[in-house]
Scaffold this active site. Structure first.
Site, PDB file in Angstrom:
ATOM      1  N   CYS A 232      10.420  31.856  18.191  1.00  0.00           N
ATOM      2  CA  CYS A 232       9.283  31.417  17.364  1.00  0.00           C
ATOM      3  C   CYS A 232       8.611  30.171  17.942  1.00  0.00           C
ATOM      4  CB  CYS A 232       9.699  31.168  15.925  1.00  0.00           C
ATOM      5  SG  CYS A 232       8.258  30.981  14.834  1.00  0.00           S
ATOM      6  N   LEU A 233       7.468  30.381  18.571  1.00  0.00           N
ATOM      7  CA  LEU A 233       6.731  29.287  19.212  1.00  0.00           C
ATOM      8  C   LEU A 233       6.283  28.245  18.195  1.00  0.00           C
ATOM      9  CD1 LEU A 233       4.203  29.415  22.046  1.00  0.00           C
ATOM     10  CD2 LEU A 233       3.364  28.592  19.853  1.00  0.00           C
ATOM     11  N   VAL A 234       5.685  28.695  17.100  1.00  0.00           N
ATOM     12  CA  VAL A 234       5.117  27.737  16.149  1.00  0.00           C
ATOM     13  C   VAL A 234       6.204  26.994  15.378  1.00  0.00           C
ATOM     14  CG1 VAL A 234       4.814  29.342  14.199  1.00  0.00           C
ATOM     15  CG2 VAL A 234       3.252  27.396  14.465  1.00  0.00           C
TER      16      VAL A 234
ATOM     17  N   ASN B 155       4.081  37.330   7.789  1.00  0.00           N
ATOM     18  CA  ASN B 155       4.712  37.501   9.094  1.00  0.00           C
ATOM     19  C   ASN B 155       4.758  38.958   9.539  1.00  0.00           C
ATOM     20  OD1 ASN B 155       5.977  36.224  11.344  1.00  0.00           O
ATOM     21  ND2 ASN B 155       7.936  37.054  10.668  1.00  0.00           N
TER      22      ASN B 155
ATOM     23  N   TYR C 244      -1.991  32.221  13.412  1.00  0.00           N
ATOM     24  CA  TYR C 244      -1.655  31.268  12.360  1.00  0.00           C
ATOM     25  C   TYR C 244      -2.880  30.808  11.562  1.00  0.00           C
ATOM     26  CZ  TYR C 244       1.884  31.004  16.046  1.00  0.00           C
ATOM     27  OH  TYR C 244       2.775  31.313  17.024  1.00  0.00           O
TER      28      TYR C 244
ATOM     29  N   CYS D  69       2.056  33.617  20.158  1.00  0.00           N
ATOM     30  CA  CYS D  69       3.058  33.998  19.165  1.00  0.00           C
ATOM     31  C   CYS D  69       3.772  35.236  19.682  1.00  0.00           C
ATOM     32  CB  CYS D  69       2.372  34.293  17.830  1.00  0.00           C
ATOM     33  SG  CYS D  69       3.465  34.998  16.562  1.00  0.00           S
ATOM     34  N   VAL D  70       5.090  35.178  19.784  1.00  0.00           N
ATOM     35  CA  VAL D  70       5.847  36.329  20.257  1.00  0.00           C
ATOM     36  C   VAL D  70       5.717  37.497  19.289  1.00  0.00           C
ATOM     37  CG1 VAL D  70       8.159  37.163  20.854  1.00  0.00           C
ATOM     38  CG2 VAL D  70       7.453  34.901  21.563  1.00  0.00           C
TER      39      VAL D  70
END
Length: 242
Positions: free
Chosen positions: A63-65, A150, A120, A181-182
């Protein structure tokens, strides 16, 4: 993490001898907001511990964010802490994060200016932009798709991304991030965007795959993975890891 990264590595298996197995542990999140992201990040230690039972070679925190929302440079803190969990469990494993992988990939590509697409809400997208700029990369333009759910992020139609990118100031950029975002798919359209814009194009999933391959000391080559996974940048890994 469970779709595009395995897809890339399966493509690599068609041209290289290595074979891969995939293992996953989940951190709960339904709505993409800062409170749930913080709670999610708090579960990452448990996941690293559980996965290290399998004596893996590399762990990827997807999770990048969630990482970027924890403050500037947090991917370094997260990677070190999660690796320590694997050491404590007696099965040391390298750890990469999608946040750190994206930053590292942009530096390897020599990208000073980028445009990006993120699923996002605008405040979280701003956090991502600020995080990237803290790492010395200018975000010329961005699109915040404002998808709070999500599951809906994972079901976003990747074919929409070409039109979204074309509305950005991509001509001023050195590289394009189709998905920061993956979870949000972009692999199927990535080569099309790269060909249409004549700009190196990557995603969080592509960057994470590249980081995993480098960690495993394998060539960062996967068919259909864009410029980053073409082998073009494989001769100079001097800036990895950061």
């Amino acid at each position: 993490m469970e779709t595009e990264i395995p897809a890339l590595l399966r493509r690599r298996e068609l041209i290289r001898p290595e074979r891969f197995t995939f293992h996953s542990a989940r951190m709960r999140m339904k709505t993409v907001n800062k409170d749930e992201l913080r709670a999610m990040d708090g579960e990452s230690d448990r996941c690293a511990l559980e996965l290290s039972d399998a004596a893996l070679d590399v762990l990827g925190y997807a999770c990048l964010v969630a990482t970027m929302s924890m403050g500037p440079g947090y991917h370094r803190v997260s990677q070190a802490r999660l690796q320590e969990r694997t050491v404590e469990n007696g099965h040391p494993a390298a750890v990469v994060t999608s946040a750190g992988a994206l930053i590292d990939a942009l530096h390897v590509m020599g990208a000073k200016k980028i445009v990006l697409v993120a699923p996002y809400m605008k405040p979280l997208t701003k956090l991502v932009v600020d995080y990237i700029e803290q790492e010395g990369i200018e975000v010329v333009d961005c699109a915040a798709l404002e998808i709070p759910d999500n599951i809906a992020v994972g079901r976003h139609d990747p074919d929409r991304l070409l039109g979204i990118v074309r509305d950005l100031r991509y001509r001023e950029a050195d590289a394009i991030i189709t998905s920061a975002c993956v979870q949000m798919p972009s692999l199927s359209i990535l080569p099309t965007i790269e060909a249409a814009t004549l700009k190196p194009t990557l995603s969080a999933a592509v960057a994470t795959t590249c980081a995993m391959l480098k960690t495993l000391q394998l060539e960062s080559i996967c068919p259909g993975g864009g410029a980053l996974l073409s082998g073009l940048y494989g001769k100079d890994d001097s800036v990895l890891p950061r």
